[in-house]
Design an enzyme around this catalytic site. Structure first.
Site, PDB file in Angstrom:
ATOM      1  N   CYS A 132       0.833  -1.198   0.000  1.00 56.11           N
ATOM      2  CA  CYS A 132       0.000   0.000   0.000  1.00 56.11           C
ATOM      3  C   CYS A 132       0.874   1.257   0.000  1.00 56.11           C
ATOM      4  O   CYS A 132       1.774   1.398   0.838  1.00 56.11           O
ATOM      5  CB  CYS A 132      -0.920   0.006   1.222  1.00 56.11           C
ATOM      6  SG  CYS A 132      -1.943   1.479   1.359  1.00 56.11           S
ATOM      7  N   CYS A 138      -1.603   5.657   7.066  1.00 56.85           N
ATOM      8  CA  CYS A 138      -2.939   5.183   7.423  1.00 56.85           C
ATOM      9  C   CYS A 138      -2.911   4.392   8.723  1.00 56.85           C
ATOM     10  O   CYS A 138      -1.978   3.642   8.989  1.00 56.85           O
ATOM     11  CB  CYS A 138      -3.482   4.317   6.286  1.00 56.85           C
ATOM     12  SG  CYS A 138      -5.138   3.677   6.581  1.00 56.85           S
ATOM     13  N   CYS A 251      -7.872   1.343  -1.520  1.00 55.16           N
ATOM     14  CA  CYS A 251      -7.554   0.663  -0.266  1.00 55.16           C
ATOM     15  C   CYS A 251      -7.497  -0.826  -0.559  1.00 55.16           C
ATOM     16  O   CYS A 251      -8.482  -1.420  -1.005  1.00 55.16           O
ATOM     17  CB  CYS A 251      -8.604   0.961   0.806  1.00 55.16           C
ATOM     18  SG  CYS A 251      -8.361   0.031   2.340  1.00 55.16           S
ATOM     19  N   GLN A 375     -20.981  -8.963   9.387  1.00 54.71           N
ATOM     20  CA  GLN A 375     -19.547  -9.213   9.344  1.00 54.71           C
ATOM     21  C   GLN A 375     -18.940  -8.695   8.036  1.00 54.71           C
ATOM     22  O   GLN A 375     -19.515  -8.875   6.962  1.00 54.71           O
ATOM     23  CB  GLN A 375     -19.270 -10.709   9.486  1.00 54.71           C
ATOM     24  CG  GLN A 375     -19.598 -11.270  10.859  1.00 54.71           C
ATOM     25  CD  GLN A 375     -18.512 -10.976  11.877  1.00 54.71           C
ATOM     26  OE1 GLN A 375     -17.554 -10.248  11.614  1.00 54.71           O
ATOM     27  NE2 GLN A 375     -18.665 -11.516  13.074  1.00 54.71           N
ATOM     28  N   TYR A 404     -25.855 -12.414  23.050  1.00 59.02           N
ATOM     29  CA  TYR A 404     -25.254 -11.391  22.185  1.00 59.02           C
ATOM     30  C   TYR A 404     -25.508 -11.752  20.717  1.00 59.02           C
ATOM     31  O   TYR A 404     -24.590 -11.790  19.894  1.00 59.02           O
ATOM     32  CB  TYR A 404     -23.747 -11.273  22.415  1.00 59.02           C
ATOM     33  CG  TYR A 404     -23.306 -11.074  23.850  1.00 59.02           C
ATOM     34  CD1 TYR A 404     -23.358  -9.827  24.449  1.00 59.02           C
ATOM     35  CD2 TYR A 404     -22.810 -12.140  24.599  1.00 59.02           C
ATOM     36  CE1 TYR A 404     -22.924  -9.634  25.755  1.00 59.02           C
ATOM     37  CE2 TYR A 404     -22.377 -11.961  25.904  1.00 59.02           C
ATOM     38  CZ  TYR A 404     -22.436 -10.710  26.481  1.00 59.02           C
ATOM     39  OH  TYR A 404     -22.008 -10.528  27.767  1.00 59.02           O
ATOM     40  N   GLU A 425     -30.482 -10.121  22.648  1.00 54.99           N
ATOM     41  CA  GLU A 425     -29.642  -8.982  22.254  1.00 54.99           C
ATOM     42  C   GLU A 425     -30.203  -7.729  22.911  1.00 54.99           C
ATOM     43  O   GLU A 425     -31.413  -7.547  22.984  1.00 54.99           O
ATOM     44  CB  GLU A 425     -29.646  -8.862  20.731  1.00 54.99           C
ATOM     45  CG  GLU A 425     -29.076  -7.586  20.178  1.00 54.99           C
ATOM     46  CD  GLU A 425     -27.638  -7.410  20.602  1.00 54.99           C
ATOM     47  OE1 GLU A 425     -27.360  -6.378  21.251  1.00 54.99           O
ATOM     48  OE2 GLU A 425     -26.815  -8.278  20.326  1.00 54.99           O
ATOM     49  N   ASP A 473     -21.061 -14.546  22.039  1.00 54.51           N
ATOM     50  CA  ASP A 473     -20.241 -13.793  21.088  1.00 54.51           C
ATOM     51  C   ASP A 473     -20.186 -12.350  21.584  1.00 54.51           C
ATOM     52  O   ASP A 473     -20.789 -11.451  20.999  1.00 54.51           O
ATOM     53  CB  ASP A 473     -20.866 -13.881  19.695  1.00 54.51           C
ATOM     54  CG  ASP A 473     -20.013 -13.235  18.619  1.00 54.51           C
ATOM     55  OD1 ASP A 473     -18.861 -12.877  18.911  1.00 54.51           O
ATOM     56  OD2 ASP A 473     -20.502 -13.076  17.489  1.00 54.51           O
ATOM     57  N   CYS A 500     -13.505 -11.793  20.172  1.00 53.67           N
ATOM     58  CA  CYS A 500     -12.681 -10.883  19.366  1.00 53.67           C
ATOM     59  C   CYS A 500     -11.556 -10.281  20.197  1.00 53.67           C
ATOM     60  O   CYS A 500     -10.868  -9.379  19.741  1.00 53.67           O
ATOM     61  CB  CYS A 500     -13.550  -9.766  18.779  1.00 53.67           C
ATOM     62  SG  CYS A 500     -14.390  -8.751  20.003  1.00 53.67           S
TER      63      CYS A 500
END
Length: 545
Positions: A132, A138, A251, A375, A404, A425, A473, A500
């Site tokens: 890049c 960036c 990008c 996602q 979640y 949720e 999650d 995550c």
């Protein structure tokens, strides 16, 4: 074109009442936090500040402005190289393990400091040239200068190290086994075997991409003004460590249809004489452009986020976008008049077309609205959910709870393999989307509820729901402690944890381990190549089953 959203871009921080914009702010923070003394320039030019800092933090082997030679031995979760000077830890942006660098210290704290890479003395065997052109400016990618195979190895190691260090769990990676780093604070009430006798967590190699580029199906582009650009209006990314916008049209982690759509929208906005929003004055029209591309259907969505409802030349705008953006199925306006640095406002209206576009994960079709979480890496999402399905070990007769659940992505993925699924949720709009997506796919064995999982699950239990499997999650901060307690009270046979954030995953696994569960396997998945982020799916089994 747009910074990858931590943890991706998840609905997760919105679930906790925080916008994904706050994740963006996290990505762009720079030095000077948590008691750090920050500075730039030579040591000679900052004598007074240096003396004050030395008095405040005595005995450090380095000070702001010093240049030191450092061997890079590791990497932080944000992709900074880790080195040590006389035992003192320095985080060096742009360095990778195996490098030997000359680093200029930019901030120091009692435990660690930060430095910039001033000179590369010896390159790691895994260092490559970032493809890049604006990579160093960036803030979106951190690891383009590191061979992709090395990235995948490191992400596996990151998961394993967190499980051992924070979760205090024994870990195995093939022939290599890591002992738990400390077992002194194991719970006296632990139901399972003592830590020393627990079988190790098997951490599999990270599932990577065959082609780790052009994977993002959503671009979220801040808009600004520049005198050097004809028409003035620019859009691209926040320069690393600032809110200065640098214009960009390419990008390498964005799907090319998104690049094309953003270029077209910027050109049209310039031709219509639109102004950009000014954060300082609160004036100006266009704040962000958000575009989506549905890979399965080819449909595109354009969302213009504006500082007010009035949209000059609205009809002309719509006609030009329809004419110049192939596959466009939805053109929306979102109104955000807040002075806060958040992307979306509360009001969204359709300027033309539908309020949704359609995309697919596996054989499940999803309606995606302007503010829906979906996602951003469709190929890896299918692999992530495939791992979750494997660890759930469904035979068709189980009752499953998805805490979640968001818009029902995992819930509906599991529904085809279970007797009944329940999704919960905290965001009402997400549950509306989940119900719509269940109907869209003809899935009748899914129920959804709005609320905090730790509050809703006991109500379901009182109503006779007894889960065989619970899937969680959570956001980056991990599971709410009350939810962990509720899960242990419900005692499902299996728990599937999709994470995550390896550190909060490790913390929560320790609680579940002490509550009577054992880890089966851990599967890291690279959802965001060339960044420091990694997803991981853990399968757990109740020890008496």
């Amino acid at each position: 074109m747009v910074l990858p959203e931590i943890g991706e871009s998840r609905l997760k921080d919105r679930k906790q009442g925080k916008g994904r914009e706050r994740q963006q702010a996290d990505r762009n923070r720079h030095g000077g936090k948590g008691g750090f003394a920050t500075g730039a320039g030579s040591a000679r030019g900052r004598g007074g500040e240096r003396r004050q800092q030395a008095a405040a933090i005595a005995g450090l082997p380095v000070q702001v402005g010093d240049r030191v030679d450092v061997e890079i031995i590791g990497l932080t979760h944000e992709g900074e190289g880790v080195g040590r000077v006389e035992g003192y830890t320095l985080f060096v942006r742009g360095a990778v393990p195996g490098d030997r660098v000359r680093a200029e210290v930019s901030s120091v704290g009692k435990s660690f400091g930060r430095a910039r890479l001033a000179e590369l003395l010896e390159a790691s065997a895994d260092r490559i040239a970032a493809p890049c052109a604006i990579y160093e400016l960036c803030g979106g990618c951190q690891l383009q200068h590191w061979d992709y195979a090395a990235q995948l190895r490191w992400k596996r190691q990151l998961v394993a190290d967190n499980l051992a260090r924070i979760g205090k769990l024994p870990v195995a990676m093939g022939d290599v086994e890591l002992a738990a780093t400390d077992t002194s604070d194991a719970s006296a009430d632990s139901v399972g075997p003592p830590p020393a006798t627990r079988p190790p967590v098997l951490v599999h190699p990270t599932i990577g991409m065959d082609e780790p580029w052009r994977y993002r199906n959503k671009a979220q582009v801040p808009i600004g003004m520049s005198a050097s650009v004809e028409g003035g209006l620019i859009g691209g990314f926040f320069e690393q460590g600032s809110h200065d916008i640098v214009d960009m049209d390419v990008c390498l982690i964005q799907q090319e249809p998104n690049e094309e759509t953003v270029r077209v929208v910027k050109r049209i906005a310039r031709s219509l004489g639109w102004s950009s929003y000014d954060r300082g004055t609160g004036r100006g029209l266009l704040r962000h452009v958000v575009v989506r591309h549905a890979e399965a259907t080819g449909e595109r969505m354009v969302v213009l986020i504006t500082n007010g409802r009035d949209l000059p030349h609205e009809d002309e705008l719509v006609a030009l976008v329809r004419e110049q953006v192939p596959g466009v199925a939805s053109i929306c306006q979102n109104v955000n008049t807040s002075r806060a640095s958040i992307v979306f406002g509360d009001e969204t209206r359709v300027l033309w077309g539908r309020d949704v576009i359609y995309d697919e994960i596996g054989d499940i079709r999803f309606a995606i609205s302007a503010r829906s979480f979906f996602q951003v890496n469709p190929q890896q999402t299918e692999r992530l959910y495939g791992a979750a399905l494997k660890y759930a070990a469904l035979t068709g007769g189980e009752t499953v709870i998805d805490a979640y659940c968001g818009i029902g992505t995992i819930t509906l993925f599991l529904a085809r393999h279970a007797r009944r699924v329940y999704g919960v949720e905290i965001v009402p709009e997400a549950i509306e989307d989940a119900r719509r997506n269940a109907s869209l796919n003809g899935i009748a064995n899914a129920d959804f509820a709005v609320g905090a999982a730790e509050d809703v699950l006991p109500r379901w239990q009182a109503g006779g729901v007894s889960p065989d499997v619970i899937v969680v999650d959570p956001p980056r901060k991990g599971c709410d402690p009350r939810l962990l307690d509720t899960m242990l009270q419900l005692r499902p046979q299996r728990i599937v944890y999709v994470s995550c954030n390896p550190s909060t995953l490790a913390r929560d696994l320790r609680v579940l381990e002490d509550g009577g569960y054992r880890r089966v396997e851990a599967q890291p998945v690279d959802m965001f190549p060339h960044t420091g982020h990694v997803e991981c799916v853990i399968g757990m089994q109740r020890i008496d089953t």
